[in-house]
Enzyme design. Structure first.
Site, PDB file in Angstrom:
ATOM      1  N   HIS A 193      45.859  49.767  54.110  1.00 46.18           N
ATOM      2  CA  HIS A 193      44.825  50.716  54.542  1.00 46.18           C
ATOM      3  C   HIS A 193      43.399  50.177  54.452  1.00 46.18           C
ATOM      4  CE1 HIS A 193      47.457  54.599  53.946  1.00 46.18           C
ATOM      5  NE2 HIS A 193      48.021  53.700  54.735  1.00 46.18           N
TER       6      HIS A 193
ATOM      7  N   HIS B  35      42.859  52.983  60.588  1.00 44.84           N
ATOM      8  CA  HIS B  35      42.218  52.427  59.386  1.00 44.84           C
ATOM      9  C   HIS B  35      41.117  51.420  59.737  1.00 44.84           C
ATOM     10  CE1 HIS B  35      44.934  54.460  56.713  1.00 44.84           C
ATOM     11  NE2 HIS B  35      45.936  54.068  57.481  1.00 44.84           N
TER      12      HIS B  35
ATOM     13  N   ASP C 169      37.239  34.581  34.416  1.00 43.63           N
ATOM     14  CA  ASP C 169      36.417  34.226  33.254  1.00 43.63           C
ATOM     15  C   ASP C 169      37.383  33.857  32.121  1.00 43.63           C
ATOM     16  OD1 ASP C 169      37.408  36.635  32.287  1.00 43.63           O
ATOM     17  OD2 ASP C 169      35.442  37.480  31.791  1.00 43.63           O
TER      18      ASP C 169
ATOM     19  N   THR D 292      39.413  43.161  31.983  1.00 49.93           N
ATOM     20  CA  THR D 292      39.806  44.451  32.566  1.00 49.93           C
ATOM     21  C   THR D 292      40.031  44.375  34.064  1.00 49.93           C
ATOM     22  OG1 THR D 292      37.495  44.985  32.957  1.00 49.93           O
ATOM     23  CG2 THR D 292      38.461  45.769  30.873  1.00 49.93           C
TER      24      THR D 292
ATOM     25  N   CYS E 162      39.710  39.016  35.123  1.00 51.29           N
ATOM     26  CA  CYS E 162      38.912  39.049  33.890  1.00 51.29           C
ATOM     27  C   CYS E 162      39.668  39.942  32.904  1.00 51.29           C
ATOM     28  CB  CYS E 162      37.466  39.502  34.143  1.00 51.29           C
ATOM     29  SG  CYS E 162      37.238  41.224  34.636  1.00 51.29           S
TER      30      CYS E 162
HETATM   31  C1  RB5 Z   1      34.991  39.520  28.466  1.00 53.23           C
HETATM   32  O1  RB5 Z   1      35.097  39.820  27.118  1.00 53.23           O
HETATM   33  C2  RB5 Z   1      35.182  40.788  29.286  1.00 53.23           C
HETATM   34  O2  RB5 Z   1      34.049  41.580  29.181  1.00 53.23           O
HETATM   35  C3  RB5 Z   1      35.452  40.440  30.733  1.00 53.23           C
HETATM   36  O3  RB5 Z   1      36.572  39.620  30.821  1.00 53.23           O
HETATM   37  C4  RB5 Z   1      35.739  41.591  31.664  1.00 53.23           C
HETATM   38  O4  RB5 Z   1      36.706  42.449  31.141  1.00 53.23           O
HETATM   39  C5  RB5 Z   1      34.579  42.302  32.173  1.00 53.23           C
HETATM   40  O5  RB5 Z   1      34.667  43.260  32.944  1.00 53.23           O
END
Ligand code: RB5
Length: 148
Positions: free
Chosen positions: A97, A132, A7, A66, A64
Site C-alpha cells: 500500500h 494507492h 547504529d 527501537t 537501531c
Molecule cells: C541507542 O542507545 C538508541 O537510542 C538508538 O539505537 C535508537 O533506539 C534510537 O532511536
C-alpha cells in the site's frame, strides 16, 4: 542491491541480517556502523536513505535499538518512505500500500528470527499500485509544500 545500515544498538542484528541475505543470495552494501561502539543513528539513516533515493540502491534496511530513531531520520530525506515494522503483516502491507522503500527494525524489540522474516516479506512484496499510487503522490506533494 539493498542498502543496509545501523547504529551500535542495531549492529548485531545488522550483521545477522547480512548473513541471512548472503544465504539468500541477495546483494547488499553495508553503510555501517562497523562495530558496537556508541555512534549516532542519523548518520547511517541518511547514508542509506540517500543511496535509495538516488537510485544507487533499490531498497534500504535500517536498524537501531527501537527502529524509531532511524525511521524518523530516514523520513526526513525527500523520497524516502521508511516503515518501522515489528511484524510481517506490517512489512507486507507497507510494501503493498505505501510502496515503502526503507525498512526500519528495532533490534531491542524484535528477535533475530522474526527480523529476518520481516526482511524477507519486505523484500519479496511488490507495491500493488492502483488507487494507492495517488496516495503516494499525495505524500510527495506534502514534501513539495513543506520545502516551498
Ligand atoms: C541507542 O542507545 C538508541 O537510542 C538508538 O539505537 C535508537 O533506539 C534510537 O532511536
Amino acid at each position: 542491491m539493498i542498502a543496509i545500515g545501523s547504529d551500535h544498538g542495531g549492529f548485531e542484528l545488522k550483521e545477522y541480517i547480512k548473513k541471512h541475505l548472503d544465504e539468500q543470495g541477495i546483494a547488499y552494501k553495508d553503510f555501517g556502523t562497523n562495530c558496537a561502539d556508541s555512534c549516532d543513528y542519523p548518520v547511517y539513516a541518511e547514508a542509506v536513505s540517500r543511496a535509495v533515493v538516488s537510485g544507487e540502491m533499490e531498497k534500504g534496511i535500517l536498524v537501531c535499538g527501537t527502529g524509531i530513531g532511524v525511521s524518523i531520520a530516514a523520513n526526513k530525506i525527500k523520497g524516502v518512505r521508511a516503515a518501522l515494522c515489528g511484524d510481517c503483516y506490517s512489512a507486507e502491507f507497507t510494501r503493498l500500500h505505501n510502496d515503502a522503500n526503507v525498512l526500519a527494525l528495532g533490534a531491542r524489540v524484535v528477535g533475530s528470527g522474526l527480523a529476518v522474516k520481516i526482511v524477507d516479506t519486505f523484500l519479496s512484496t511488490e507495491f500493488m499500485g492502483g488507487h494507492h499510487t495517488h496516495r503516494i503522490e499525495m505524500i510527495a506533494e506534502i514534501e513539495e509544500r513543506e520545502r516551498a
